[in-house]
Design a protein around this motif. Structure first.
Motif, PDB file in Angstrom:
ATOM      1  N   ASN A   1       7.854   1.364  -0.173  1.00  0.00           N
ATOM      2  CA  ASN A   1       8.623   2.869   0.589  1.00  0.00           C
ATOM      3  C   ASN A   1       8.283   2.573   2.147  1.00  0.00           C
ATOM      4  O   ASN A   1       7.426   2.268   3.015  1.00  0.00           O
TER       5      ASN A   1
ATOM      6  N   HIS B   1      10.516  -1.030  -4.404  1.00  0.00           N
ATOM      7  CA  HIS B   1       9.901   0.612  -3.946  1.00  0.00           C
ATOM      8  C   HIS B   1       9.844   1.427  -5.861  1.00  0.00           C
ATOM      9  O   HIS B   1      10.522   0.376  -6.712  1.00  0.00           O
ATOM     10  N   SER B   2       8.608   1.661  -5.831  1.00  0.00           N
ATOM     11  CA  SER B   2       8.269   1.697  -7.255  1.00  0.00           C
ATOM     12  C   SER B   2       8.556   3.469  -7.773  1.00  0.00           C
ATOM     13  O   SER B   2       8.998   3.246  -9.086  1.00  0.00           O
ATOM     14  N   HIS B   3       8.399   3.856  -6.665  1.00  0.00           N
ATOM     15  CA  HIS B   3       9.792   5.272  -7.393  1.00  0.00           C
ATOM     16  C   HIS B   3      10.484   5.798  -6.620  1.00  0.00           C
ATOM     17  O   HIS B   3      10.647   4.801  -5.974  1.00  0.00           O
TER      18      HIS B   3
ATOM     19  N   ARG C   1       0.918  -1.573  -0.084  1.00  0.00           N
ATOM     20  CA  ARG C   1       0.324  -0.054   0.005  1.00  0.00           C
ATOM     21  C   ARG C   1       0.969   1.468   0.108  1.00  0.00           C
ATOM     22  O   ARG C   1       0.156   2.719  -0.344  1.00  0.00           O
ATOM     23  N   CYS C   2       2.447   1.555   0.520  1.00  0.00           N
ATOM     24  CA  CYS C   2       3.175   2.292   0.811  1.00  0.00           C
ATOM     25  C   CYS C   2       4.118   2.376  -0.454  1.00  0.00           C
ATOM     26  O   CYS C   2       5.018   2.991  -0.881  1.00  0.00           O
ATOM     27  N   ASP C   3       3.772   0.991  -1.367  1.00  0.00           N
ATOM     28  CA  ASP C   3       4.268   1.158  -2.653  1.00  0.00           C
ATOM     29  C   ASP C   3       5.923   1.124  -2.645  1.00  0.00           C
ATOM     30  O   ASP C   3       7.269   1.663  -3.294  1.00  0.00           O
TER      31      ASP C   3
END
Length: 92
Positions: free
Chosen positions: A51, A83-85, A47-49
């Motif tokens: 992070n 991490h997506s970014h 849910r926190c991508d």
């Protein structure tokens, strides 16, 4: 009484029910605390991508503790969300 997964009055869209202890606890019975903690951590991380810093804050862990748990889950073969970014050095 409508239950989770049942359809609303129009029967074409699911009715969302609040996650109360009375609804959640029966789903957890039979799982170990370790299994529940692992699932909670992995879902929070997703849910926190991915992070880790944000997930650790939400869970009440230090980033180091979360990283150690993630390392163990990965070693056990769990699919740990990446991490997506861009991240920070502490988000490792």
């Amino acid at each position: 009484m409508t239950h989770i997964g049942e359809y609303g009055p129009h029967r074409d869209t699911p009715e969302i029910q609040p996650a109360t202890p009375e609804r959640v606890v029966p789903l957890l019975i039979g799982a170990t605390v370790e299994e529940i903690e692992r699932e909670l951590i992995l879902q929070t991380l997703a849910r926190c991508d991915g992070n880790r810093t944000h997930a650790a804050r939400l869970l009440g862990f230090s980033v180091r503790t979360l990283r150690n748990k993630i390392r163990q889950y990965a070693a056990d073969g769990a699919d740990v969300p990446a991490h997506s970014h861009g991240g920070t050095p502490d988000d490792g």
